[in-house]
Design a protein around this motif. Structure first.
Motif, PDB file in Angstrom:
ATOM      1  N   ARG A 103       0.825  -1.215   0.000  1.00  0.00           N
ATOM      2  CA  ARG A 103       0.000   0.000   0.000  1.00  0.00           C
ATOM      3  C   ARG A 103       0.855   1.260   0.000  1.00  0.00           C
ATOM      4  N   TYR A 104       1.947   1.237   0.763  1.00  0.00           N
ATOM      5  CA  TYR A 104       2.792   2.429   0.901  1.00  0.00           C
ATOM      6  C   TYR A 104       4.124   2.293   0.168  1.00  0.00           C
ATOM      7  N   ALA A 105       4.199   1.445  -0.836  1.00  0.00           N
ATOM      8  CA  ALA A 105       5.437   1.226  -1.573  1.00  0.00           C
ATOM      9  C   ALA A 105       6.038   2.553  -2.033  1.00  0.00           C
ATOM     10  N   HIS A 106       7.310   2.741  -1.721  1.00  0.00           N
ATOM     11  CA  HIS A 106       8.081   3.926  -2.129  1.00  0.00           C
ATOM     12  C   HIS A 106       7.552   5.227  -1.527  1.00  0.00           C
ATOM     13  N   ARG A 107       6.788   5.104  -0.432  1.00  0.00           N
ATOM     14  CA  ARG A 107       6.250   6.292   0.237  1.00  0.00           C
ATOM     15  C   ARG A 107       6.454   6.165   1.738  1.00  0.00           C
ATOM     16  N   VAL A 108       6.207   7.262   2.425  1.00  0.00           N
ATOM     17  CA  VAL A 108       6.263   7.288   3.883  1.00  0.00           C
ATOM     18  C   VAL A 108       4.850   7.141   4.422  1.00  0.00           C
ATOM     19  N   ARG A 109       4.662   6.200   5.351  1.00  0.00           N
ATOM     20  CA  ARG A 109       3.347   6.040   5.992  1.00  0.00           C
ATOM     21  C   ARG A 109       3.049   7.276   6.837  1.00  0.00           C
ATOM     22  N   PRO A 110       1.774   7.571   7.051  1.00  0.00           N
ATOM     23  CA  PRO A 110       1.418   8.752   7.850  1.00  0.00           C
ATOM     24  C   PRO A 110       1.861   8.651   9.313  1.00  0.00           C
ATOM     25  N   ASP A 111       2.122   7.453   9.805  1.00  0.00           N
ATOM     26  CA  ASP A 111       2.527   7.285  11.199  1.00  0.00           C
ATOM     27  C   ASP A 111       4.029   7.119  11.362  1.00  0.00           C
ATOM     28  N   MET A 112       4.802   7.363  10.297  1.00  0.00           N
ATOM     29  CA  MET A 112       6.264   7.240  10.355  1.00  0.00           C
ATOM     30  C   MET A 112       6.927   8.606  10.264  1.00  0.00           C
ATOM     31  N   ALA A 113       8.173   8.642  10.674  1.00  0.00           N
ATOM     32  CA  ALA A 113       8.965   9.870  10.580  1.00  0.00           C
ATOM     33  C   ALA A 113       9.195  10.223   9.120  1.00  0.00           C
ATOM     34  N   ASP A 114       9.300  11.507   8.838  1.00  0.00           N
ATOM     35  CA  ASP A 114       9.586  11.965   7.482  1.00  0.00           C
ATOM     36  C   ASP A 114      10.855  11.283   6.972  1.00  0.00           C
ATOM     37  N   GLY A 115      10.800  10.852   5.721  1.00  0.00           N
ATOM     38  CA  GLY A 115      11.974  10.256   5.099  1.00  0.00           C
ATOM     39  C   GLY A 115      12.145   8.771   5.367  1.00  0.00           C
ATOM     40  N   CYS A 116      11.253   8.165   6.120  1.00  0.00           N
ATOM     41  CA  CYS A 116      11.315   6.716   6.365  1.00  0.00           C
ATOM     42  C   CYS A 116      10.399   6.023   5.363  1.00  0.00           C
ATOM     43  N   ILE A 117      10.976   5.683   4.228  1.00  0.00           N
ATOM     44  CA  ILE A 117      10.232   5.047   3.155  1.00  0.00           C
ATOM     45  C   ILE A 117       9.839   3.635   3.589  1.00  0.00           C
TER      46      ILE A 117
END
Length: 175
Positions: A103-117
């Motif tokens: 679902r979040y491939a190559h993206r940052v989840r909304p509950d993760m720190a910025d830049g944590c792909i």
């Protein structure tokens, strides 16, 4: 209301915390955002602990998602009105982590720190099925359940999570 959500990686803690926070209109702290900085780098211990403590200091109601023992766990457990332990089987956590990675491939989840792909690499799979489920991990969850029995709920399935969500979202103390 104060809700501490702990449990195994990939079990759905963050999703539950976000939904519950939205339903109760209270702030949510995802400890993954506190523990990590960009590119999955661990934040300095004291700084991470201070951020977790500051959140508790300024909020009268909250949902905190994550176990992280060194991030004010004892304080969270003491202060919580409800402690939820996500104790899903390994295969369920692995399947959910796989779906999340798609679902979040190559993206940052909304509950993760910025830049944590988002990633599902061998190291994380090993954590999901082995390293994050050692006897000491299980013992800690058992101790939480025993020491805070009157306010702890253990969920082991999606149905149990949904029933608990409905109960907490409708709770008189949340309105």
């Amino acid at each position: 209301m104060k809700v501490a959500v702990v449990g195994y990686a990939g079990s759905g803690k963050s999703t539950f915390a976000r939904r519950l926070g939205d339903a109760l209109c209270i702030p949510v702290q995802h400890l993954d955002q506190v523990f990590y900085t960009s590119n999955w780098q661990e934040r300095v211990k004291g700084e991470a602990r201070d951020l977790a403590e500051a959140f508790l200091d300024v909020n009268d109601a909250w949902v905190v998602d994550g176990t992280y023992h060194r991030l004010a766990l004892a304080r969270r457990l003491e202060a919580a009105d409800v402690i939820v332990i996500f104790a899903f089987p390994r295969r369920t956590c692995l399947a959910q982590a796989w779906r999340r990675s798609r679902r979040y491939a190559h993206r940052v989840r909304p509950d993760m720190a910025d830049g944590c792909i988002e990633r599902l690499d061998a190291e994380f799979v090993l954590w999901l099925v082995w390293k994050g489920r050692t006897r000491s991990h299980r013992k800690r969850f058992e101790e939480i359940r025993r020491d805070y029995a009157e306010k702890t709920v253990v969920v082991r399935s999606r149905d149990e999570v949904e029933r608990l969500f409905c109960r907490l979202a409708a709770s008189p103390s949340s309105n």
